[in-house]
Design a protein around this motif. Structure first.
Motif, mmCIF file in Angstrom:
data_model
loop_
_atom_site.group_PDB
_atom_site.id
_atom_site.type_symbol
_atom_site.label_atom_id
_atom_site.label_comp_id
_atom_site.label_asym_id
_atom_site.label_seq_id
_atom_site.Cartn_x
_atom_site.Cartn_y
_atom_site.Cartn_z
ATOM 1 N N GLY A 87 30.490 8.880 -2.387
ATOM 2 C CA GLY A 87 29.155 9.362 -2.061
ATOM 3 C C GLY A 87 28.767 9.080 -0.630
ATOM 4 O O GLY A 87 29.412 8.280 0.072
ATOM 5 N N PHE A 88 27.710 9.770 -0.196
ATOM 6 C CA PHE A 88 27.095 9.563 1.115
ATOM 7 C C PHE A 88 25.645 9.145 0.878
ATOM 8 O O PHE A 88 24.961 9.725 0.025
ATOM 9 C CB PHE A 88 27.131 10.845 1.945
ATOM 10 N N TYR A 89 25.170 8.172 1.652
ATOM 11 C CA TYR A 89 23.855 7.586 1.442
ATOM 12 C C TYR A 89 23.200 7.401 2.809
ATOM 13 O O TYR A 89 23.836 6.893 3.736
ATOM 14 C CB TYR A 89 23.983 6.228 0.735
ATOM 15 N N GLY A 90 21.933 7.812 2.937
ATOM 16 C CA GLY A 90 21.315 7.757 4.247
ATOM 17 C C GLY A 90 19.829 7.480 4.193
ATOM 18 O O GLY A 90 19.159 7.714 3.182
ATOM 19 N N PHE A 91 19.303 6.994 5.318
ATOM 20 C CA PHE A 91 17.870 6.739 5.442
ATOM 21 C C PHE A 91 17.542 6.507 6.916
ATOM 22 O O PHE A 91 18.419 6.167 7.719
ATOM 23 C CB PHE A 91 17.445 5.519 4.619
ATOM 24 N N ALA A 92 16.279 6.712 7.252
ATOM 25 C CA ALA A 92 15.759 6.334 8.563
ATOM 26 C C ALA A 92 14.872 5.105 8.385
ATOM 27 O O ALA A 92 14.159 4.989 7.379
ATOM 28 C CB ALA A 92 14.966 7.479 9.177
ATOM 29 N N PHE A 93 14.923 4.186 9.358
ATOM 30 C CA PHE A 93 14.087 2.990 9.272
ATOM 31 C C PHE A 93 13.549 2.617 10.658
ATOM 32 O O PHE A 93 14.126 2.963 11.688
ATOM 33 C CB PHE A 93 14.855 1.812 8.658
ATOM 34 N N ARG A 94 12.453 1.881 10.656
ATOM 35 C CA ARG A 94 11.798 1.454 11.891
ATOM 36 C C ARG A 94 11.220 0.066 11.699
ATOM 37 O O ARG A 94 10.422 -0.162 10.776
ATOM 38 C CB ARG A 94 10.688 2.432 12.265
ATOM 39 N N LEU A 95 11.582 -0.865 12.552
ATOM 40 C CA LEU A 95 10.977 -2.196 12.554
ATOM 41 C C LEU A 95 9.637 -2.156 13.284
ATOM 42 O O LEU A 95 9.451 -1.354 14.208
ATOM 43 C CB LEU A 95 11.882 -3.201 13.262
ATOM 44 N N GLN A 96 8.735 -3.012 12.888
ATOM 45 C CA GLN A 96 7.458 -3.088 13.599
ATOM 46 C C GLN A 96 7.696 -3.381 15.085
ATOM 47 O O GLN A 96 8.697 -3.994 15.463
ATOM 48 C CB GLN A 96 6.580 -4.173 12.983
ATOM 49 N N GLU A 97 6.760 -2.924 15.932
ATOM 50 C CA GLU A 97 6.971 -2.979 17.375
ATOM 51 C C GLU A 97 7.168 -4.388 17.898
ATOM 52 O O GLU A 97 7.910 -4.606 18.866
ATOM 53 C CB GLU A 97 5.798 -2.305 18.093
ATOM 54 N N VAL A 164 11.208 1.597 17.195
ATOM 55 C CA VAL A 164 11.799 2.936 17.288
ATOM 56 C C VAL A 164 12.519 3.234 15.971
ATOM 57 O O VAL A 164 12.951 2.327 15.259
ATOM 58 C CB VAL A 164 12.790 3.054 18.467
ATOM 59 N N TRP A 165 12.665 4.525 15.665
ATOM 60 C CA TRP A 165 13.359 4.929 14.453
ATOM 61 C C TRP A 165 14.866 4.915 14.669
ATOM 62 O O TRP A 165 15.355 5.380 15.705
ATOM 63 C CB TRP A 165 12.926 6.328 14.035
ATOM 64 N N HIS A 166 15.584 4.364 13.714
ATOM 65 C CA HIS A 166 17.042 4.444 13.639
ATOM 66 C C HIS A 166 17.397 5.152 12.340
ATOM 67 O O HIS A 166 16.647 5.104 11.360
ATOM 68 C CB HIS A 166 17.680 3.051 13.624
ATOM 69 N N LYS A 167 18.575 5.784 12.317
ATOM 70 C CA LYS A 167 19.041 6.363 11.054
ATOM 71 C C LYS A 167 20.423 5.810 10.728
ATOM 72 O O LYS A 167 21.257 5.595 11.604
ATOM 73 C CB LYS A 167 19.043 7.889 11.094
ATOM 74 N N TRP A 234 9.395 0.393 8.172
ATOM 75 C CA TRP A 234 9.093 1.733 7.664
ATOM 76 C C TRP A 234 10.391 2.456 7.301
ATOM 77 O O TRP A 234 11.421 2.266 7.967
ATOM 78 C CB TRP A 234 8.354 2.556 8.715
ATOM 79 N N TYR A 235 10.316 3.336 6.271
ATOM 80 C CA TYR A 235 11.472 4.109 5.810
ATOM 81 C C TYR A 235 11.063 5.557 5.613
ATOM 82 O O TYR A 235 9.931 5.856 5.214
ATOM 83 C CB TYR A 235 12.006 3.564 4.473
ATOM 84 N N ASP A 236 12.008 6.464 5.852
ATOM 85 C CA ASP A 236 11.740 7.886 5.668
ATOM 86 C C ASP A 236 13.057 8.607 5.425
ATOM 87 O O ASP A 236 14.134 8.093 5.767
ATOM 88 C CB ASP A 236 11.059 8.449 6.922
ATOM 89 N N GLU A 237 12.985 9.803 4.807
ATOM 90 C CA GLU A 237 14.132 10.692 4.635
ATOM 91 C C GLU A 237 15.330 9.961 4.011
ATOM 92 O O GLU A 237 16.391 9.825 4.602
ATOM 93 C CB GLU A 237 14.524 11.331 5.972
ATOM 94 N N ILE A 238 15.141 9.488 2.802
ATOM 95 C CA ILE A 238 16.136 8.697 2.078
ATOM 96 C C ILE A 238 16.852 9.622 1.100
ATOM 97 O O ILE A 238 16.198 10.347 0.338
ATOM 98 C CB ILE A 238 15.455 7.544 1.318
ATOM 99 N N ALA A 247 22.983 13.402 3.068
ATOM 100 C CA ALA A 247 22.379 12.098 3.306
ATOM 101 C C ALA A 247 21.825 11.915 4.715
ATOM 102 O O ALA A 247 21.118 10.950 4.966
ATOM 103 C CB ALA A 247 23.404 10.986 3.023
ATOM 104 N N ASP A 248 22.152 12.817 5.630
ATOM 105 C CA ASP A 248 21.718 12.681 7.016
ATOM 106 C C ASP A 248 20.250 13.054 7.139
ATOM 107 O O ASP A 248 19.878 14.191 6.854
ATOM 108 C CB ASP A 248 22.582 13.591 7.908
ATOM 109 N N PRO A 249 19.376 12.141 7.556
ATOM 110 C CA PRO A 249 17.950 12.451 7.668
ATOM 111 C C PRO A 249 17.625 13.642 8.560
ATOM 112 O O PRO A 249 16.564 14.248 8.400
ATOM 113 C CB PRO A 249 17.361 11.150 8.252
ATOM 114 N N ASP A 250 18.520 14.000 9.460
ATOM 115 C CA ASP A 250 18.253 15.112 10.364
ATOM 116 C C ASP A 250 18.783 16.445 9.846
ATOM 117 O O ASP A 250 18.553 17.485 10.476
ATOM 118 C CB ASP A 250 18.896 14.853 11.733
ATOM 119 N N GLN A 251 19.499 16.438 8.703
ATOM 120 C CA GLN A 251 20.109 17.673 8.226
ATOM 121 C C GLN A 251 19.526 18.184 6.924
ATOM 122 O O GLN A 251 19.308 19.385 6.775
ATOM 123 C CB GLN A 251 21.627 17.495 8.071
#
Length: 252
Positions: A87-97, A164-167, A234-238, A247-251
């Motif tokens: 399987g492929f598994y993905g998410f975007a995350f961001r740490l507080q500033e 900043v957001w990382h994926k 923070w989390y998005d596009e899981i 699984a790619d948050p951008d696709q």
């Protein structure tokens, strides 16, 4: 009447036909099998900080020196993999500033986990995890059996920035016999490509996929290092599926 398609086009059609997205979530509290909030932890759906779309998930944990339990703020998807799956598994995350990168303490951000309390050797055991030590990204696989576990850690894969957001994308072939694969990408760059290894233990029960802040260092180290006792991620596009694009948050 159509002529023959080029081989590349046939391959693309074949891959598209085979692709299956196991699940996806666009940063909402709905659609999960459960939510795991411990002590003062929170899981919130927010609109002011997002990767894309209208919402994201904000996970927060608060340190308490009088508390001896664990610190999970996670959302949970059941039955994401069993031994033998790929399987492929993905998410975007961001740490507080203002995230304080304590160099010697761990903060987990995603994990695969199953309940082994019936074995007498463990309770909930994670196989693979993704976490931070200081500003470095780590991951791991678990090998052996539930009563004789071996952890293989892949440390210091990349430097993570706050605010900043990382994926992250993971590809795994879940095998216990040394024929598995485990790969990890950060922000589109492949950081890890391990093949012909055991990637899970010798058990066929289903594992969950959890994303969220698990301040495991506060529990495991029996105290907080540094001075930042409130942490948010923070989390998005899981998502998860059978090809990278699932699984790619951008696709997807």
């Amino acid at each position: 009447m159509f002529g023959k398609l080029p081989s590349a086009a046939l391959l693309a059609l074949s891959l598209t036909a085979q692709a299956t997205q196991i699940f996806s979530n666009t940063g909402t509290t709905s659609g999960w099998d459960s939510t795991n909030k411990e002590h003062s932890g929170t899981v919130q759906q927010v609109t002011n900080v997002v990767y894309q779309g209208p919402t994201a998930l904000k996970m927060t944990q608060i340190y308490d020196s009088s508390y001896t339990g664990r610190y999970h703020s996670e959302v949970v998807k059941n039955n994401v993999y069993k031994r033998g799956d790929t399987g492929f598994y993905g998410f975007a995350f961001r740490l507080q500033e203002n995230w304080q990168f304590s160099p010697a303490q761990s903060y987990n951000i995603a994990q695969f986990i199953a309940d082994f309390s019936d074995t007498g050797c463990d309770d909930y055991m994670p196989s693979s995890m993704v976490w931070l030590v200081g500003d470095q990204l780590y991951t791991r696989v678990k090998q052996g059996s539930i009563c004789s576990q071996k952890t293989v850690t892949f440390p210091s894969l990349a430097t993570i920035s706050a605010g900043v957001w990382h994926k992250v994308e993971i590809q795994a072939t879940w095998k216990s016999d040394g024929t598995g694969q485990y790969k990890l990408w950060l922000d589109g760059n492949k950081l890890l490509d391990k093949r012909e290894i055991a990637t899970t233990i010798d058990d066929d029960r289903a594992f969950q996929f959890r994303v969220g802040l698990y301040a495991n260092g506060w529990h495991d180290d029996k105290g907080m290092k540094g001075t930042q006792g409130t942490r948010s991620v923070w989390y998005d596009e899981i998502a998860a599926g059978t090809v990278f694009a699932d699984a790619d948050p951008d696709q997807w």
